[in-house]
Design an enzyme around this catalytic site. Structure first.
Site, PDB file in Angstrom:
ATOM      1  CG  HIS A   1     -25.547 -30.585  -4.000  1.00 27.27           C
ATOM      2  ND1 HIS A   1     -25.155 -31.988  -4.008  1.00 27.27           N
ATOM      3  CD2 HIS A   1     -25.461 -30.053  -5.417  1.00 27.27           C
ATOM      4  CE1 HIS A   1     -24.884 -32.159  -5.108  1.00 27.27           C
ATOM      5  NE2 HIS A   1     -25.113 -31.272  -6.119  1.00 27.27           N
TER       6      HIS A   1
ATOM      7  CD  GLU B   1     -27.008 -31.978  -0.731  1.00 27.61           C
ATOM      8  OE1 GLU B   1     -25.907 -32.090  -0.486  1.00 27.61           O
ATOM      9  OE2 GLU B   1     -27.406 -32.603  -1.901  1.00 27.61           O
TER      10      GLU B   1
ATOM     11  CG  HIS C   1     -22.878 -33.662  -0.754  1.00 26.65           C
ATOM     12  ND1 HIS C   1     -23.407 -33.282  -1.792  1.00 26.65           N
ATOM     13  CD2 HIS C   1     -21.394 -33.668  -0.784  1.00 26.65           C
ATOM     14  CE1 HIS C   1     -22.396 -32.741  -2.535  1.00 26.65           C
ATOM     15  NE2 HIS C   1     -21.324 -33.105  -1.962  1.00 26.65           N
TER      16      HIS C   1
ATOM     17  CD  GLU D   1     -24.691 -37.574  -0.114  1.00 24.47           C
ATOM     18  OE1 GLU D   1     -25.669 -36.954   0.379  1.00 24.47           O
ATOM     19  OE2 GLU D   1     -24.404 -37.487  -1.215  1.00 24.47           O
TER      20      GLU D   1
END
Ligand code: NAG
Ligand code: NAG
Ligand code: ZN
Length: 449
Positions: free
Chosen positions: A177, A180, A302, A378
């Site tokens: 992504h 990020e 991420h 994350e």
């Protein structure tokens, strides 16, 4: 001879300026939906007010983070107020927060011009990796696993240290992504830690570095990453067709297109027309397949939210060795908290972020290749800065994450136990057989035609 060249490149410069879309006076809000009407309102936000979600709505009581433009702010706030919705302002001016994210240039052959106090563009990261590989020619190699739509290489790094046990393999994915930025930054730190481990005083790091064969893809989506630097800081997808792009982490062939995705090209979670339709995801899948033998760990990085997410993302159940991986993640969570007291949450996507989704890379790896230890991180933070994580948080994030990763990689067993094909995996297995059967059948028809 060019004796003066050194003179011209002795300074390091910081680029803060870009021609890109600006987000002045755009505000990051957090809302907590406490009734269904709130959730409906949040689900409607893109359509009604063109907001950009930083954290999508999922379950009741799970925070929703989103950016609202100055133009729609008054009417949006009025509507939220009518619904009795309680909003917290997280960042008053998102552009000001982005302007704090310094991007530094790497000076060729000057290894110490690369650090974890700034972010870097793709070509700087790649050049640093080339120089690092040159300094460790017998232990580190760079390969392109494929090319993107804008003709960039997707670089992979392989490390096998001298004297390594080479017990099994680890694949580390970053930057799927675009926006990020902390994810590629952490993967470069991870690479640096592993290649320098033999001369480290950290015995745990040393032992683990000498246990595995390592593969890293620091920036799986370089087109998107570049776009987020020069055009739109909030870009998430790849750059297929130069306009809408595909969410690559919805494009893998696991429960493709079933839940938590959109088939609408404008959507941030557009999964693409079919599984592996994209060069980046397709190249990655081929690469992973080529390393499938003794592949024990798969990590994807991420941001943000401070979660360790265990497959599978497309349902609410705990499958395969979920409990074993959860215990490992809980140990890692303790290790992470010991350094700076950063708190992580562990579970499936549904348990953590509060929604189900499909086409996720790690889920495909675990189900298709039966890789036992798959964890999606994350990274920081918890929404205080969100994607605008300031540069002085990069190094601490890398340090604590490394603590967690080393805990997950602690070689507890002589050899890992392979995952069996479970009952839940069996339908896919049966489907393979059916496909083989029909392909054979078709072949016979063609043969006798
Ligand atoms: C942002 O809002 C402030 C206060 O309303 C205003 O003075 C300023 O001009 C705005 N900035 C931009 C770039 O629109
Ligand atoms: C959702 O959007 C539609 C229009 O697109 C609107 O009619 C409806 O009132 C909205 N619902 C909520 C809860 O805001
Ligand atoms: Zn992501």
């Amino acid at each position: 001879m060019h004796p003066n060249i050194g003179f011209f490149i002795i300074f390091t410069f910081y680029i803060n300026y870009c021609d890109c879309r600006k987000y002045y006076n755009y505000t990051l809000y957090r809302g907590i939906p406490v009734e269904d009407a709130h959730l409906k309102f949040f689900m409607n936000l893109t359509k009604m007010y063109d907001v950009n979600f930083w954290r999508e709505p999922g379950l009741l009581y799970k925070p929703v983070d989103f950016v609202v433009s100055p133009e729609v702010k008054p009417v949006f706030l009025k509507e939220a107020n009518n619904l009795g919705l309680y909003l917290t302002t997280m960042i008053v001016d998102v552009q000001k927060a982005f302007d704090m994210q310094t991007v530094k240039t790497y000076i060729r052959r000057k290894m110490d011009s690369f650090d974890w106090y700034s972010y870097y563009r793709t070509e700087d990261i790649y050049q640093w990796l080339r120089d690092l590989a040159k300094a460790h020619p017998s232990e580190m190699e760079l390969h392109s696993i494929g090319r993107t739509y804008e003709n960039r290489d997707i670089m992979s790094v392989r490390i096998l240290l001298k004297g390594s046990k080479n017990r099994s393999r680890v694949i580390v994915e970053g930057g799927i992504h675009a926006r990020e930025w902390i994810a590629p930054a952490f993967v470069t730190y991870f690479i640096h830690q592993i290649i320098k481990a033999p001369s480290s005083n950290n015995m745990v790091l040393k032992e683990i570095a000498l246990t595995y064969e390592w593969f890293f893809i620091p920036i799986l989506n370089p087109d998107g990453y570049e776009f987020s630097h020069v055009e739109d800081r909030l870009w998430r997808k790849n750059r297929h067709d130069g306009r809408f792009g595909v969410d690559l982490n919805r494009n893998f062939d696991h429960a493709f297109g079933t839940v938590g995705v959109k088939f609408n090209k404008q959507s941030e979670i557009y999964c693409g027309p079919y599984a592996f339709s994209e060069r980046e995801s397709n190249s990655m899948a081929n690469f992973i397949m080529s390393k499938r033998e003794a592949l024990e760990y798969y990590f994807a990085f991420h941001s943000y939210g401070q979660y360790m997410i265990i497959p599978y993302a497309n349902n609410k159940y705990h499958e395969d060795n979920f409990d074993e991986v959860k215990n490992m993640c809980n140990d890692a969570k303790t290790k992470i908290a010991q350094r700076f007291n950063t708190q992580y949450t562990v579970g499936t996507a549904y348990d953590t972020v509060g929604y189900v989704t499909s086409g996720v890379s790690g889920c495909w790896v675990k189900r298709r290749l039966r890789v036992p230890y798959v964890v999606t991180f994350e990274l920081r933070d918890n929404g205080f800065h969100g994607f605008a994580l300031p540069p002085n948080k990069i190094l601490p994030t890398c340090q604590e994450t490394m603590d967690g990763v080393l805990s997950l990689l602690s070689p507890r067993r002589d050899k890992f136990t392979e995952l069996r094909v479970t009952d839940s995996a069996r339908p896919a297995f049966v489907m393979d057989k059916i496909v083989i059967f029909f392909n054979t059948f078709l072949f016979i028809i063609v043969w006798f035609d």
